[in-house]
Scaffold this motif. Structure first.
Motif, mmCIF file in Angstrom:
data_model
loop_
_atom_site.group_PDB
_atom_site.id
_atom_site.type_symbol
_atom_site.label_atom_id
_atom_site.label_comp_id
_atom_site.label_asym_id
_atom_site.label_seq_id
_atom_site.Cartn_x
_atom_site.Cartn_y
_atom_site.Cartn_z
ATOM 1 N N LYS A 18 13.613 3.408 2.294
ATOM 2 C CA LYS A 18 13.561 3.131 0.857
ATOM 3 C C LYS A 18 13.069 1.704 0.616
ATOM 4 O O LYS A 18 12.225 1.470 -0.255
ATOM 5 N N GLU A 19 13.564 0.760 1.387
ATOM 6 C CA GLU A 19 13.155 -0.638 1.253
ATOM 7 C C GLU A 19 11.672 -0.804 1.598
ATOM 8 O O GLU A 19 10.948 -1.526 0.919
ATOM 9 N N ARG A 20 11.209 -0.131 2.626
ATOM 10 C CA ARG A 20 9.795 -0.211 2.996
ATOM 11 C C ARG A 20 8.906 0.347 1.898
ATOM 12 O O ARG A 20 7.853 -0.208 1.602
ATOM 13 N N ASP A 28 1.282 -3.231 -3.677
ATOM 14 C CA ASP A 28 0.194 -2.537 -4.338
ATOM 15 C C ASP A 28 0.037 -3.003 -5.784
ATOM 16 O O ASP A 28 -1.071 -3.240 -6.255
ATOM 17 N N ARG A 29 1.124 -3.156 -6.497
ATOM 18 C CA ARG A 29 1.090 -3.530 -7.914
ATOM 19 C C ARG A 29 0.760 -5.003 -8.136
ATOM 20 O O ARG A 29 0.139 -5.364 -9.110
ATOM 21 N N ASN A 30 1.208 -5.848 -7.235
ATOM 22 C CA ASN A 30 1.118 -7.286 -7.470
ATOM 23 C C ASN A 30 0.242 -8.034 -6.483
ATOM 24 O O ASN A 30 0.180 -9.246 -6.517
ATOM 25 N N LYS A 31 -0.381 -7.334 -5.600
ATOM 26 C CA LYS A 31 -1.250 -7.953 -4.600
ATOM 27 C C LYS A 31 -0.496 -8.995 -3.764
ATOM 28 O O LYS A 31 -1.019 -10.063 -3.456
ATOM 29 N N VAL A 32 0.749 -8.688 -3.423
ATOM 30 C CA VAL A 32 1.580 -9.538 -2.573
ATOM 31 C C VAL A 32 1.774 -8.801 -1.256
ATOM 32 O O VAL A 32 2.211 -7.651 -1.249
ATOM 33 N N SER A 33 1.469 -9.463 -0.153
ATOM 34 C CA SER A 33 1.594 -8.789 1.138
ATOM 35 C C SER A 33 3.060 -8.578 1.489
ATOM 36 O O SER A 33 3.922 -9.386 1.116
ATOM 37 N N PRO A 34 3.356 -7.499 2.211
ATOM 38 C CA PRO A 34 4.752 -7.254 2.623
ATOM 39 C C PRO A 34 5.303 -8.384 3.491
ATOM 40 O O PRO A 34 6.478 -8.708 3.416
ATOM 41 N N ILE A 35 4.443 -9.004 4.276
ATOM 42 C CA ILE A 35 4.890 -10.107 5.138
ATOM 43 C C ILE A 35 5.336 -11.289 4.277
ATOM 44 O O ILE A 35 6.390 -11.875 4.517
ATOM 45 N N LEU A 36 4.543 -11.628 3.264
ATOM 46 C CA LEU A 36 4.914 -12.715 2.364
ATOM 47 C C LEU A 36 6.227 -12.401 1.649
ATOM 48 O O LEU A 36 7.114 -13.248 1.551
ATOM 49 N N ASN A 39 9.114 -12.755 4.058
ATOM 50 C CA ASN A 39 9.364 -14.170 4.339
ATOM 51 C C ASN A 39 10.091 -14.844 3.182
ATOM 52 O O ASN A 39 11.015 -15.640 3.391
ATOM 53 N N MET A 40 9.670 -14.540 1.950
ATOM 54 C CA MET A 40 10.351 -15.077 0.774
ATOM 55 C C MET A 40 11.804 -14.620 0.749
ATOM 56 O O MET A 40 12.718 -15.420 0.499
ATOM 57 N N LYS A 41 12.014 -13.344 1.006
ATOM 58 C CA LYS A 41 13.367 -12.776 1.006
ATOM 59 C C LYS A 41 14.236 -13.478 2.046
ATOM 60 O O LYS A 41 15.371 -13.876 1.761
#
Length: 93
Positions: A18-20, A28-36, A39-41
Motif C-alpha cells: 500500500k505504501e509503495r 506520478d502526480r507531482n513529479k517527485v521521485s520515490p527515492i527523494l 529520503n525526505m520521510k
C-alpha cells in the motif's frame, strides 16, 4: 473462522504494498521521485525521533501541488502524519 487466519495475508506485506503504491501515485502526480520522497520521510522521522517515540509503521508523507487562489502559481506542499507514541523526557544531544 480459524482457516482465514491460517491462510490470511501478512498485514505487514499489505501495508508495504500500500505504501509503495502511494509513493508511485505521488511521484506520478507531482513529479517527485520515490527515492527523494523516502529520503525526505527518513530525515523528518529522524529529526522528530530525537524528541519523541514515533510509530514508524503508521507514518504517512504526501507531496501535493495546490494553488492558494486562481491567480497564483501552484505551490508544492509536504503533508506529514507522524503518530507519536510518547514524548521523550531526557533528550540526548
Amino acid at each position: 473462522m480459524e482457516i482465514f487466519k491460517i491462510f490470511g495475508r501478512n498485514k505487514k506485506s499489505k501495508n508495504v504494498a500500500k505504501e509503495r503504491l502511494k509513493l508511485v501515485l505521488v511521484q506520478d502526480r507531482n513529479k517527485v521521485s520515490p527515492i527523494l520522497l523516502e529520503n525526505m520521510k527518513a530525515d523528518i522521522i529522524e529529526a522528530i525521533s530525537k524528541y519523541a517515540e514515533v510509530d514508524f509503521e503508521a507514518v504517512e508523507l504526501e507531496v501535493n501541488r495546490t494553488k492558494k487562489d486562481m491567480e497564483s502559481a501552484p505551490i508544492t506542499q509536504v503533508v506529514a502524519n507522524i503518530p507519536i507514541k510518547k514524548i521523550k523526557k531526557n533528550i540526548e544531544e
